[in-house]
Design an enzyme around this catalytic site. Structure first.
Site, mmCIF file in Angstrom:
data_model
loop_
_atom_site.group_PDB
_atom_site.id
_atom_site.type_symbol
_atom_site.label_atom_id
_atom_site.label_comp_id
_atom_site.label_asym_id
_atom_site.label_seq_id
_atom_site.Cartn_x
_atom_site.Cartn_y
_atom_site.Cartn_z
ATOM 1 N N ARG A 1 -2.506 21.427 -15.507
ATOM 2 C CA ARG A 1 -1.234 20.240 -15.594
ATOM 3 C C ARG A 1 -1.900 19.954 -16.662
ATOM 4 N NH1 ARG A 1 1.013 16.141 -11.072
ATOM 5 N NH2 ARG A 1 2.623 14.936 -12.856
ATOM 6 N N ASN B 1 0.299 17.801 -20.776
ATOM 7 C CA ASN B 1 -0.366 17.711 -21.877
ATOM 8 C C ASN B 1 -0.156 17.615 -23.786
ATOM 9 O OD1 ASN B 1 -0.385 15.013 -20.091
ATOM 10 N ND2 ASN B 1 -3.205 15.587 -19.829
ATOM 11 N N HIS C 1 0.732 14.867 -26.352
ATOM 12 C CA HIS C 1 0.568 13.755 -25.771
ATOM 13 C C HIS C 1 -1.004 13.453 -26.544
ATOM 14 C CE1 HIS C 1 3.523 14.880 -23.953
ATOM 15 N NE2 HIS C 1 4.065 14.164 -22.898
ATOM 16 N N HIS D 1 9.119 7.904 -27.478
ATOM 17 C CA HIS D 1 7.899 8.824 -26.496
ATOM 18 C C HIS D 1 8.118 10.084 -27.212
ATOM 19 C CE1 HIS D 1 4.952 10.229 -23.724
ATOM 20 N NE2 HIS D 1 5.394 10.954 -22.998
ATOM 21 N N ARG E 1 1.341 -1.111 -0.214
ATOM 22 C CA ARG E 1 0.054 0.160 -0.060
ATOM 23 C C ARG E 1 1.262 1.436 0.557
ATOM 24 N NH1 ARG E 1 -3.152 -3.503 4.150
ATOM 25 N NH2 ARG E 1 -5.040 -3.864 2.007
ATOM 26 N N LYS F 1 3.033 11.023 -11.711
ATOM 27 C CA LYS F 1 2.644 10.468 -11.944
ATOM 28 C C LYS F 1 3.379 9.056 -12.403
ATOM 29 C CE LYS F 1 0.118 13.323 -15.155
ATOM 30 N NZ LYS F 1 0.134 13.658 -17.050
ATOM 31 N N LYS G 1 7.691 22.574 -13.976
ATOM 32 C CA LYS G 1 6.979 21.738 -14.239
ATOM 33 C C LYS G 1 6.605 21.756 -12.645
ATOM 34 C CE LYS G 1 5.817 17.060 -14.183
ATOM 35 N NZ LYS G 1 5.630 16.237 -15.215
ATOM 36 N N GLU H 1 -4.098 16.624 -12.031
ATOM 37 C CA GLU H 1 -4.128 17.297 -13.086
ATOM 38 C C GLU H 1 -5.758 17.626 -13.024
ATOM 39 O OE1 GLU H 1 -2.474 15.681 -16.472
ATOM 40 O OE2 GLU H 1 -3.767 15.450 -17.234
ATOM 41 N N GLU I 1 10.042 16.666 -25.039
ATOM 42 C CA GLU I 1 9.668 17.384 -24.403
ATOM 43 C C GLU I 1 10.535 18.448 -23.717
ATOM 44 O OE1 GLU I 1 7.142 16.362 -22.161
ATOM 45 O OE2 GLU I 1 7.199 13.599 -22.995
ATOM 46 N N HIS J 1 0.408 9.717 -27.796
ATOM 47 C CA HIS J 1 -0.091 8.399 -27.252
ATOM 48 C C HIS J 1 -0.550 7.612 -28.111
ATOM 49 C CE1 HIS J 1 0.017 10.075 -22.907
ATOM 50 N NE2 HIS J 1 1.330 9.023 -23.672
#
Ligand code: GLY
Length: 370
Positions: free
Chosen positions: A241, A245, A248, A265, A121, A143, A227, A237, A185, A252
């Site tokens: 935030r 993206n 992205h 990526h 956990r 993330k 960032k 997000e 990026e 993606h």
């Protein structure tokens, strides 16, 4: 440039992002400062471990209870790998007070982060990013997650690290293609948040590519600052935030549509930023002049894999599975000008399809400015 420390204020506490040469050698100091006293387990990839494992062990003064390596190809970023790493942790004696040190690029960070978020956990996490993508972006902000065949990062959680320790020297062993991929990026941060960074990349790209210390440290520091500023205003997000993206949405989908094999990526994000800028121009969100600056800078980095093998229909199908949908409708991040982006934009499907079909030409030949 001297050592830089940027602080990220998160709901679970404030943590430092330390950027500087020799940081790998001083790793034990960062763990001591963070009072990270439990047994330390390193998660890394065989390639990174071969290059930097010895330095890491020296930096941690040998206080490592176990090392778990996995293949860090994007295809390995899945639940199966998470299970394998967790089972190895159990067998190696990890417990709730243990600390996971993620030594590697984005895939290692995302997998090790998700393991840290869920193992017993949740255990504490330290990121030691070894790629440019990870140093400028993925190691900061909490993330974590893995891919499904249906799409990228569809399983995951937010789990902030205790500290991020970046050492730009480790980038010296990064293959040129991976370094370039990280530059996309960095360009993203210029477009969505930092005009001075964008201009610096326009004027000093050669120094950055040559990894001139002052140039590369400036880029990593400015991206990390941007960032941190965004993440601490919208950690989970729900709004702001989302601008991170940028590029992205299509990025993606390109990765998933090609089974994570054709693009790194950052390269997919490079194509995605071209597409989003193209759409932004068509919707008159951004001026032709600013759009062309974005096209030119991405073109100057170059090396984007050819799109001729990529079927637009497959990309569209993957777009529909994207996390960035709200109430069934995909929302886009579009640039408004250099250093400003707008999130949550609805874009007609026809425009998306058109952008996809024209992508290859966009790179070769920037769109007319009017
Ligand atoms: N890579 C984008 C984010 O962390 O929000």
């Amino acid at each position: 440039m001297a050592q830089q420390t940027i602080f990220v204020r998160a709901s679970t506490g404030t943590y430092p992002v330390a950027i500087g040469r020799e940081n790998l050698h001083r790793l034990h100091q960062f763990l001591a400062k963070g009072e990270l006293s439990g047994s330390v387990f390193v998660v890394s990839s065989p390639r990174v471990w071969r290059l930097w494992g010895r330095q890491l062990l020296l930096g941690l003064r040998g206080h490592v209870a176990g090392t778990i390596l996995f293949d860090d190809a994007e295809r390995a970023k899945n639940l199966q790998t998470v299970e394998t790493v967790c089972r190895q942790l159990v067998r190696a004696g990890a417990e709730r007070e243990s600390v996971i040190v993620a030594l590697g690029g984005g895939v290692v960070g995302d997998v090790a982060g998700f393991v840290a978020a869920s193992f017993m956990r949740g255990v504490r996490l330290v990121h030691v990013p070894t790629t440019l993508v990870a140093q400028v972006d993925s190691s900061i902000g909490g993330k974590t997650g893995v891919n499904l065949p249906e799409g990228k990062n569809l399983i995951g959680s937010f789990h902030q690290p205790q500290v991020v320790v970046s050492d730009p020297q480790v980038l010296s062993t990064l293959p040129a293609r991976h370094f370039r991929s990280g530059l996309f990026e960095a360009i993203k941060y210029g477009v969505v948040a930092d005009r001075a960074l964008f201009t610096f990349l326009e004027t000093s790209l050669a120094d950055v590519i040559a990894q001139k210390p002052s140039a590369i440290e400036l880029v990593i520091g400015r991206c990390a600052t941007a960032k941190a500023s965004v993440v601490q205003r919208d950690e989970r997000e729900t709004g702001l935030r989302q601008i991170l993206n940028f590029g992205h949405t299509i990025g993606h989908a390109l990765e998933a549509a090609t089974d994570y094999e054709l693009f790194l990526h950052g390269e997919a994000v490079g194509w995605g930023m071209l597409a989003a800028t193209h759409i932004g121009m068509r919707l008159r969100k951004i001026s032709g002049g600013d759009a062309n600056r974005i096209f030119r800078l991405i073109g100057k980095v170059g090396g984007l894999p050819d799109l001729s093998e990529v079927e637009p229909g497959r990309v569209l199908r993957h777009l529909r599975a994207d996390k960035k949908t709200r109430y069934g409708r995909l929302r886009w991040v579009l640039p408004r000008q250099i250093a400003r982006a707008e999130s949550g934009v609805k874009v007609p499907d026809t425009l998306v399809r058109q952008a996809l079909e024209e992508l290859a030409e966009i790179r070769e030949q920037p769109l007319p400015t009017k």
